[in-house]
Scaffold this motif. Structure first.
Motif, PDB file in Angstrom:
ATOM      1  N   GLN A 237      -5.256   1.940 -10.887  1.00 11.73           N
ATOM      2  CA  GLN A 237      -6.156   2.211  -9.764  1.00 11.73           C
ATOM      3  C   GLN A 237      -5.480   1.940  -8.429  1.00 11.73           C
ATOM      4  O   GLN A 237      -5.710   2.663  -7.443  1.00 11.73           O
ATOM      5  N   ASP A 238      -4.621   0.926  -8.387  1.00 11.37           N
ATOM      6  CA  ASP A 238      -3.936   0.590  -7.123  1.00 11.37           C
ATOM      7  C   ASP A 238      -2.996   1.710  -6.700  1.00 11.37           C
ATOM      8  O   ASP A 238      -2.737   1.908  -5.507  1.00 11.37           O
ATOM      9  N   ALA A 239      -2.472   2.410  -7.679  1.00 12.78           N
ATOM     10  CA  ALA A 239      -1.516   3.480  -7.362  1.00 12.78           C
ATOM     11  C   ALA A 239      -2.189   4.602  -6.573  1.00 12.78           C
ATOM     12  O   ALA A 239      -1.554   5.245  -5.731  1.00 12.78           O
ATOM     13  N   TYR A 240      -3.489   4.800  -6.842  1.00 10.04           N
ATOM     14  CA  TYR A 240      -4.200   5.847  -6.089  1.00 10.04           C
ATOM     15  C   TYR A 240      -4.228   5.494  -4.606  1.00 10.04           C
ATOM     16  O   TYR A 240      -3.982   6.332  -3.749  1.00 10.04           O
ATOM     17  N   ARG A 241      -4.509   4.267  -4.337  1.00 11.61           N
ATOM     18  CA  ARG A 241      -4.549   3.842  -2.934  1.00 11.61           C
ATOM     19  C   ARG A 241      -3.137   3.915  -2.331  1.00 11.61           C
ATOM     20  O   ARG A 241      -2.957   4.302  -1.173  1.00 11.61           O
ATOM     21  N   ALA A 242      -2.143   3.546  -3.138  1.00  6.39           N
ATOM     22  CA  ALA A 242      -0.755   3.601  -2.651  1.00  6.39           C
ATOM     23  C   ALA A 242      -0.365   5.034  -2.312  1.00  6.39           C
ATOM     24  O   ALA A 242       0.286   5.301  -1.280  1.00  6.39           O
ATOM     25  N   LEU A 243      -0.808   5.960  -3.160  1.00  2.00           N
ATOM     26  CA  LEU A 243      -0.509   7.376  -2.907  1.00  2.00           C
ATOM     27  C   LEU A 243      -1.205   7.844  -1.627  1.00  2.00           C
ATOM     28  O   LEU A 243      -0.632   8.557  -0.798  1.00  2.00           O
ATOM     29  N   PHE A 244      -2.434   7.401  -1.476  1.00  2.00           N
ATOM     30  CA  PHE A 244      -3.209   7.746  -0.279  1.00  2.00           C
ATOM     31  C   PHE A 244      -2.496   7.235   0.969  1.00  2.00           C
ATOM     32  O   PHE A 244      -2.289   7.980   1.936  1.00  2.00           O
ATOM     33  N   ASP A 245      -2.091   5.970   0.936  1.00  2.00           N
ATOM     34  CA  ASP A 245      -1.434   5.376   2.118  1.00  2.00           C
ATOM     35  C   ASP A 245      -0.098   6.040   2.399  1.00  2.00           C
ATOM     36  O   ASP A 245       0.273   6.259   3.560  1.00  2.00           O
ATOM     37  N   HIS A 246       0.606   6.344   1.333  1.00  2.00           N
ATOM     38  CA  HIS A 246       1.956   6.900   1.494  1.00  2.00           C
ATOM     39  C   HIS A 246       1.931   8.257   2.190  1.00  2.00           C
ATOM     40  O   HIS A 246       2.789   8.567   3.005  1.00  2.00           O
ATOM     41  N   PHE A 247       0.962   9.054   1.853  1.00  2.00           N
ATOM     42  CA  PHE A 247       0.979  10.425   2.364  1.00  2.00           C
ATOM     43  C   PHE A 247      -0.057  10.694   3.452  1.00  2.00           C
ATOM     44  O   PHE A 247      -0.105  11.791   3.982  1.00  2.00           O
ATOM     45  N   PHE A 248      -0.851   9.700   3.775  1.00  2.00           N
ATOM     46  CA  PHE A 248      -1.965   9.967   4.690  1.00  2.00           C
ATOM     47  C   PHE A 248      -1.484  10.494   6.046  1.00  2.00           C
ATOM     48  O   PHE A 248      -1.952  11.537   6.520  1.00  2.00           O
TER      49      PHE A 248
END
Lengths: 199, 375
Positions: free
Chosen positions: A20-31
């Motif tokens: 689940q944390d990876a989803y947020r990491a992906l969001f932050d990385h590409f936002f």
């Protein structure tokens, strides 16, 4: 493969494993990147917000279809572009009186365009880019703003590389023309907003 | 220009106001909420879709059943079992012309068999042969026309397994038809221990289905449910089955009918009284049969024809009336069993069969107490 790409793939793999944390990491990385792109492609900041949100939702929904052997960024931007196209189709006519736009906006968070308008040259450029056709606008934003390779742009827009080169060529020429003649036009446009921009 | 443009656009991009961490968190919550909502909606949708698919498949099955069952009953779905297929099912038994009749093996296809008998069908779909395995004796449902000394006008009736009397509802048109004389499309379908044949009279737009089944010592001929279909303006008023069963040129024999009390069957005046009779046959020294109307006896009429100029053969056969009361009778399936009298076609065999028949008839609450009349 670049270290950035490796990092992106790693996040994607974690997402696919259900982290689940990876989803947020992906969001932050590409936002930031997605938001800037959406901002340039769409004609209003609110639409850019919506487009980015919708893009992330679609990405998370269809992540299982992503081919890990292929680069992730073009895949991501392709989804963003498709979302933007959907918006364009829905809003062929877009017009919001500026007065209303100012009124509804919270004064503490200044309109993004305000900051751009501080630099006249950038404002003219932004205006010229928004006046381009959607196809030309997309290749210009992807190629110049996101610094993508021609092959990546081609993958995003789903066209051959030759076509992408041609579109970039025509888009640059159109931009040049618009910027040359926009000295007065931009002045009039901006002065209408009552900003008191000095020509 | 391009490099400058790139630099400028990137500058422009840098100048785009990016959300603060708080705004970004808010957007993330929006995304997560919306994603969760869509996933649950998707699950609901999938559930609804699955239920809809299930319902659709149930409806489709019901429709297929409703449409398919009548088609199946009418034999449409079994038409692939054509005569060629029946021929392929031949288990290597070659019909022997020495078995007692002048037939060549290549003209017949084996249809069914049991411990004692084999049933064969001629390639023209008109004539059956019942062959007793042990003795080689055969019974033919109609004579070999090659050897029959009959007028050409009678060849059709002679060669056909049945004839129908048809007419329009107003009674203005009436006539006879048989599969030999009239343009008929013949289709075959499999049934247990036999074969079903559908005869479609193309001009009359009438179809007749008959099931031929080999039983224990008999050939059962049955018009199944919905066995007679009419697509045009004509309706079937009567059908006579195997009007030349086991007829042999010049052969002598006794014609049997189950009648009242010793009257002569050849008496034309007796015909009306014979309508309720349900057993008939022919006996001879070495051949014979006894036919039993198992179903539809109340609409059966037994005809006894002496040898004459037109048809030089002694014969007895059954005709079912399908008009009048019969047309409104619920589910009449005319059924006749043709029992083979093997070797001993004399009175003993006949009496034995007759006793059995009377016992069956009594159990079926039919009127018994008839007598055997020899013509």
């Amino acid at each position: 493969m670049k270290s950035d790409e490796l990092k992106e793939k790693e996040i994607v793999v974690r997402c696919l494993r259900g982290d689940q944390d990876a989803y947020r990491a992906l969001f932050d990385h590409f936002f930031d990147e997605l938001y800037r792109t959406a901002y340039m492609l769409m004609k209003s900041p609110a639409d850019a917000d919506d487009a980015v949100q919708e893009t992330f939702i679609r990405v998370f929904q269809s992540l299982h279809t992503y081919d890990l052997d292929r680069p992730f960024r073009p895949w991501l931007h392709r989804i963003l572009l498709n979302v933007c196209k959907d918006y364009w189709k829905r809003r062929k006519w877009f017009f919001i009186p500026l007065e209303q736009a100012y009124n509804v906006r919270d004064q503490k968070t200044p309109l993004p365009e305000d900051s751009m308008l501080q630099d006249e040259e950038l404002a003219r450029l932004a205006q010229a880019i928004r006046e381009l056709s959607p196809k030309h606008r997309a290749v210009v934003v992807l190629y110049f703003l996101n610094d993508m390779r021609i092959s990546e742009v081609a993958e995003v827009v789903g066209a051959p590389e030759g076509t992408v080169k041609s579109r970039i060529h025509h888009a640059v020429r159109a931009l040049r023309k618009r910027l040359e003649r926009s000295d007065t036009a931009v002045y009039h446009l901006l002065s209408k907003r009552g900003e008191g921009i000095q020509a | 220009m391009t490099c400058a443009l790139r630099r400028q656009i990137q500058e422009l991009g840098e100048s785009v106001p990016i959300y603060s961490q708080e705004g970004r968190d808010q957007l993330w919550r929006n995304v997560a909420t919306e994603l969760s909502h869509r996933q649950s909606a998707g699950l609901r949708q999938r559930g609804t879709r699955r239920r809809a698919m299930w319902l659709l498949s149930v409806v489709a099955c019901a429709v297929l059943f409703v449409i398919g069952l009548p088609l199946f009953n009418h034999g449409y779905l079994l038409r692939t079992q054509m005569l060629e297929a029946a021929a392929r099912s031949d288990r290597g038994i070659v019909f022997s012309s020495a078995a007692g009749a002048n037939h060549t093996g290549s003209d017949y296809s084996w249809v069914a068999g049991n411990a004692e008998y084999d049933l064969w069908l001629h390639v023209d779909g008109m004539r059956f042969l019942i062959r007793h395995k042990a003795s080689g004796q055969t019974w033919s449902t109609s004579p070999d026309v090659r050897d029959a000394r009959v007028p050409a006008s009678q060849l059709g009736r002679l060669s056909s397994p049945f004839s129908i009397r048809y007419g329009d509802a107003m009674g203005r048109v009436e006539g006879w038809a048989n599969p030999y004389d009239d343009a008929t499309l013949i289709e075959y379908y499999h049934i247990s221990s036999g074969i079903g044949i559908r005869y479609l009279f193309e001009d009359l737009r009438i179809a007749v289905r008959i099931d031929y089944r080999l039983g224990d010592g008999f050939l059962e001929v049955r018009i199944p449910e919905n066995g007679i279909e009419t697509y045009g303006s004509y309706e079937v008023k009567a059908i006579e089955l195997f009007p030349f069963f086991q007829v042999r040129d010049g052969a002598a024999g006794n014609r049997l009918i189950l009648a009242g009390s010793g009257e002569e069957a050849v008496d034309a005046a007796l015909h009306e009284r014979l309508k309720s009779q349900v057993m008939f046959g022919v006996t001879g020294d070495q051949f014979g049969f006894l036919a039993e109307v198992v179903e539809g006896g109340e609409y059966a009429s037994i005809h006894v024809d002496p040898s004459g100029l037109m048809v030089p053969a002694q014969r007895v056969y059954v005709e079912f009336l399908l008009e009048g009361d019969a047309a409104h009778a619920p589910k009449v399936h005319p059924t006749v069993r043709y029992h083979a009298l093997v070797e001993d076609a004399g009175t003993g065999s006949v009496a034995e069969l007759l006793q059995q028949h009377l016992r069956d008839a009594r159990s079926r609450s039919r009127t018994a107490g008839a007598a055997l009349v020899a013509g």
